[in-house]
Design a protein around this motif. Structure first.
Motif, PDB file in Angstrom:
ATOM      1  N   UNK A 171     104.462  62.072 -22.947  1.00  0.00           N
ATOM      2  CA  UNK A 171     104.116  62.614 -24.576  1.00  0.00           C
ATOM      3  C   UNK A 171     102.733  63.002 -23.759  1.00  0.00           C
ATOM      4  N   UNK A 172     102.109  63.873 -24.420  1.00  0.00           N
ATOM      5  CA  UNK A 172     100.832  65.126 -24.466  1.00  0.00           C
ATOM      6  C   UNK A 172     101.427  65.971 -23.263  1.00  0.00           C
ATOM      7  N   UNK A 173     102.709  66.320 -22.943  1.00  0.00           N
ATOM      8  CA  UNK A 173     103.817  67.415 -21.897  1.00  0.00           C
ATOM      9  C   UNK A 173     102.872  67.165 -20.430  1.00  0.00           C
ATOM     10  N   UNK A 174     102.539  66.448 -20.412  1.00  0.00           N
ATOM     11  CA  UNK A 174     102.248  66.343 -19.094  1.00  0.00           C
ATOM     12  C   UNK A 174     103.795  65.974 -18.269  1.00  0.00           C
ATOM     13  N   UNK A 175     103.338  66.269 -17.237  1.00  0.00           N
ATOM     14  CA  UNK A 175     104.301  66.093 -15.684  1.00  0.00           C
ATOM     15  C   UNK A 175     104.218  65.094 -14.586  1.00  0.00           C
ATOM     16  N   UNK A 176     104.951  64.310 -14.460  1.00  0.00           N
ATOM     17  CA  UNK A 176     104.553  63.511 -13.233  1.00  0.00           C
ATOM     18  C   UNK A 176     106.243  63.696 -12.868  1.00  0.00           C
ATOM     19  N   UNK A 224     100.967  57.141  -5.261  1.00  0.00           N
ATOM     20  CA  UNK A 224     100.408  58.104  -6.048  1.00  0.00           C
ATOM     21  C   UNK A 224     102.104  58.029  -6.836  1.00  0.00           C
ATOM     22  N   UNK A 225     102.794  58.152  -7.231  1.00  0.00           N
ATOM     23  CA  UNK A 225     103.803  58.135  -7.783  1.00  0.00           C
ATOM     24  C   UNK A 225     104.558  57.268  -8.373  1.00  0.00           C
ATOM     25  N   UNK A 226     104.775  56.157  -7.228  1.00  0.00           N
ATOM     26  CA  UNK A 226     105.148  54.829  -7.701  1.00  0.00           C
ATOM     27  C   UNK A 226     103.828  54.047  -8.572  1.00  0.00           C
ATOM     28  N   UNK A 227     102.911  54.117  -8.549  1.00  0.00           N
ATOM     29  CA  UNK A 227     101.771  53.749  -9.276  1.00  0.00           C
ATOM     30  C   UNK A 227     102.078  54.683 -11.011  1.00  0.00           C
ATOM     31  N   UNK A 228     101.896  55.756 -10.815  1.00  0.00           N
ATOM     32  CA  UNK A 228     102.251  56.261 -11.857  1.00  0.00           C
ATOM     33  C   UNK A 228     103.708  56.031 -13.228  1.00  0.00           C
ATOM     34  N   UNK A 229     105.060  55.741 -12.231  1.00  0.00           N
ATOM     35  CA  UNK A 229     105.949  55.778 -13.027  1.00  0.00           C
ATOM     36  C   UNK A 229     105.805  54.038 -13.299  1.00  0.00           C
TER      37      UNK A 229
END
Length: 163
Positions: A89-94, A59-64
């Protein structure tokens, strides 16, 4: 018929020998059964850790991996301890916040309630656009902790000064 008419029965020595052999075989079989159950528990714990790590890390690797460098507003600090996340952008945290994982501000929970994400999980910048993700999972019931590491590269869409 000769043996059927024999009414002597078993002698005490024959009975003791049979009981001793039965006891020895039983001890061996029970020991083997207990050893097998212990191995099953170890293997099932390892499998549970790997399953959770696969789900969370993917999940995290796909996002990054699908994130452009120009979309990152804030990167994890170099010495992050319990909050290692990107702000897009859009203040979304991952990333890792406390003992949880956020992907675009959506909390990703473990599927196994016995396994938790440790606060020791981090994201470190390894080189330009390359980040080292360290996922630490713990199982408090068994007092076990396992670390999984992965490197991921973001999309480099930012022109460097050399270009």
């Amino acid at each position: 018929t000769k043996y059927l008419k024999n009414e002597r029965g078993l002698t005490l020595i024959e009975l003791l020998a049979a009981a001793t052999l039965t006891a020895m075989i039983s001890v061996f079989a029970i020991g083997l059964l207990i050893k097998g159950m212990n191995h099953y528990n170890v293997i099932s714990t390892d499998t549970a850790f790997r399953d959770e790590a696969d789900i969370l890390m993917v999940s995290l690797v796909k996002e990054l991996y699908t994130t452009k460098e120009s979309e990152i507003v804030t990167r994890p600090s170099e010495s992050c301890t319990d909050n290692c996340y990107f702000v897009m952008k859009g203040e979304k945290k991952s990333g890792f916040v406390g003992n949880g994982l956020l992907i675009q501000d959506e909390k990703i929970s473990t599927t196994n309630p016995k396994i938790n994400i440790s606060e020791d999980s981090t994201i470190e910048k390894h080189s330009d656009g390359v980040y080292k993700v360290k996922l630490v999972l713990k199982m408090p019931i068994k007092n076990q902790e396992v670390t999984f590491e992965n490197e991921v590269r973001t999309i480099n869409d930012v022109k460097s000064e050399a270009d």
